[in-house]
Design an enzyme around this catalytic site. Structure first.
Site, PDB file in Angstrom:
ATOM      1  CG  HIS A 247      11.266  -2.722   3.774  1.00 28.40           C
ATOM      2  ND1 HIS A 247       9.466  -2.486   3.639  1.00 28.40           N
ATOM      3  CD2 HIS A 247      12.019  -4.095   4.305  1.00 28.40           C
ATOM      4  CE1 HIS A 247       9.536  -3.975   4.550  1.00 28.40           C
ATOM      5  NE2 HIS A 247      10.350  -4.416   4.738  1.00 28.40           N
TER       6      HIS A 247
ATOM      7  CB  ALA B 159       2.202  -0.217   5.812  1.00 29.92           C
TER       8      ALA B 159
ATOM      9  CE1 TYR C  79       9.699   5.449   3.399  1.00 31.69           C
ATOM     10  CE2 TYR C  79       8.043   6.512   2.714  1.00 31.69           C
ATOM     11  CZ  TYR C  79       8.372   5.977   3.714  1.00 31.69           C
ATOM     12  OH  TYR C  79       7.917   5.465   4.637  1.00 31.69           O
TER      13      TYR C  79
ATOM     14  NE  ARG D 290      10.742   5.000   8.533  1.00 26.75           N
ATOM     15  CZ  ARG D 290      10.356   5.696   7.744  1.00 26.75           C
ATOM     16  NH1 ARG D 290       9.441   4.695   6.223  1.00 26.75           N
ATOM     17  NH2 ARG D 290       9.237   6.204   7.639  1.00 26.75           N
TER      18      ARG D 290
ATOM     19  CG  ASN E 102       8.375  -2.228  -0.102  1.00 25.78           C
ATOM     20  OD1 ASN E 102       8.208  -1.994   0.973  1.00 25.78           O
ATOM     21  ND2 ASN E 102       8.826  -1.351  -0.656  1.00 25.78           N
TER      22      ASN E 102
ATOM     23  CD  GLU F 129      10.126  -7.422   5.030  1.00 25.43           C
ATOM     24  OE1 GLU F 129       9.189  -8.937   4.913  1.00 25.43           O
ATOM     25  OE2 GLU F 129      10.367  -6.941   6.063  1.00 25.43           O
TER      26      GLU F 129
ATOM     27  N   PRO G 130       0.957  -1.524  -0.051  1.00 25.36           N
ATOM     28  CG  PRO G 130      -0.188  -0.854   2.538  1.00 25.36           C
ATOM     29  CD  PRO G 130       0.494  -2.296   1.301  1.00 25.36           C
ATOM     30  CG  ASN G 131      -0.223   4.430   1.113  1.00 24.02           C
ATOM     31  OD1 ASN G 131      -0.780   5.115   0.701  1.00 24.02           O
ATOM     32  ND2 ASN G 131      -0.941   3.822   2.158  1.00 24.02           N
TER      33      ASN G 131
ATOM     34  NE  ARG H  62       2.147  13.068   1.509  1.00 27.43           N
ATOM     35  CZ  ARG H  62       1.662  12.068   2.067  1.00 27.43           C
ATOM     36  NH1 ARG H  62       0.794  11.786   1.517  1.00 27.43           N
ATOM     37  NH2 ARG H  62       1.918  11.176   2.782  1.00 27.43           N
TER      38      ARG H  62
HETATM   39  O1  CA2 Z   1      10.607   1.582   3.410  1.00 30.77           O
HETATM   40  C1  CA2 Z   1      10.588   0.694   2.401  1.00 30.77           C
HETATM   41  O2  CA2 Z   1      10.065   0.414   1.580  1.00 30.77           O
HETATM   42  C2  CA2 Z   1       8.812   0.564   3.133  1.00 30.77           C
HETATM   43  O3  CA2 Z   1       8.118  -0.527   2.957  1.00 30.77           O
HETATM   44  C3  CA2 Z   1       7.886   2.449   3.008  1.00 30.77           C
HETATM   45  C4  CA2 Z   1       6.854   2.013   3.702  1.00 30.77           C
HETATM   46  C5  CA2 Z   1       6.384   1.828   5.208  1.00 30.77           C
HETATM   47  O4  CA2 Z   1       5.187   2.046   6.185  1.00 30.77           O
HETATM   48  C6  CA2 Z   1       7.306   0.591   5.581  1.00 30.77           C
HETATM   49  O5  CA2 Z   1       7.596   0.643   6.683  1.00 30.77           O
HETATM   50  C7  CA2 Z   1       8.645   0.913   5.237  1.00 30.77           C
HETATM   51  C8  CA2 Z   1       5.515   3.680   2.937  1.00 30.77           C
HETATM   52  C9  CA2 Z   1       5.384   3.296   1.887  1.00 30.77           C
HETATM   53  C10 CA2 Z   1       4.666   4.360   1.659  1.00 30.77           C
HETATM   54  O6  CA2 Z   1       5.251   5.326   1.132  1.00 30.77           O
HETATM   55  C11 CA2 Z   1       5.239   6.522   0.567  1.00 30.77           C
HETATM   56  C12 CA2 Z   1       5.625   7.791  -0.715  1.00 30.77           C
HETATM   57  C13 CA2 Z   1       5.613   8.415  -0.640  1.00 30.77           C
HETATM   58  C14 CA2 Z   1       3.523   9.117  -0.180  1.00 30.77           C
HETATM   59  C15 CA2 Z   1       3.549   8.301   0.626  1.00 30.77           C
HETATM   60  C16 CA2 Z   1       3.914   6.905   1.055  1.00 30.77           C
END
Ligand code: CA2
Length: 145
Positions: free
Chosen positions: A99, A76, A22, A106, A73, A97, A9-10, A17
């Site tokens: 990330h 969340a 990221y 974090r 990946n 896996e 997700p996301n 953002r």
């Molecule tokens: O670091 C990673 O790849 C994560 O899997 C990214 C997830 C986070 O919940 C994990 O803890 C670590 C979040 C992906 C969402 O990314 C966004 C990017 C731009 C705007 C909003 C969210």
């Protein structure tokens, strides 16, 4: 060799953002980068993203007999999804896996991965390069079997 890239997700919002966490690349940029790497390695890939846990579970179940490995990946869902963990354990497809950020540096809740114990290993913290490192890791693992 056929590898499925799964994105949770996301991740469709990448590049819009939180570039400090990221990076500034979109998921499509990353997909195109990985497609080029895969061609150079002689690997066939499919790339999929969903915001819905059940759709990711369905993809994992459908991967049985189709893909040799998965690079995932879970975003969340990494920290919450018993369903994705059970699906990975159910299909027994070697999975790496990955990330973008280093989840271990974090918030405490991100340091726990429910999905990693169902994987052969975890790559975390190398930005878009985590996807390439994931591809190398699954390729080398499968070639060593
Ligand atoms: O670091 C990673 O790849 C994560 O899997 C990214 C997830 C986070 O919940 C994990 O803890 C670590 C979040 C992906 C969402 O990314 C966004 C990017 C731009 C705007 C909003 C969210």
């Amino acid at each position: 060799m056929k590898i499925l890239f799964l994105n949770g997700p996301n991740l469709n919002l990448l590049g819009t953002r939180e570039p400090d966490k990221y990076g500034s690349q979109t998921l499509l940029n990353i997909e195109n980068f990985i497609r080029k790497e895969a061609v150079n390695m002689g690997i066939e890939i499919d790339f999929y993203q969903s915001n819905i846990e059940g759709e990711l579970v369905d993809k994992i179940q459908q991967a049985k007999g189709v893909y040799d490995g998965i690079v995932m990946n879970p975003a969340a869902y990494t920290h919450t999804s018993v369903a994705i963990r059970d699906a990975l354990l159910g299909v027994c497809i070697p999975t790496v896996e990955i990330h973008l950020s280093n989840i271990h540096t974090r918030e405490d809740f991100r340091k726990i991965s429910l999905t990693a114990p169902a994987c052969i290993g975890q790559i975390t913290g190398f930005g878009a390069n985590s996807y390439k490192l994931g591809l190398i890791a699954i390729k080398d693992y499968l070639n060593s079997l």
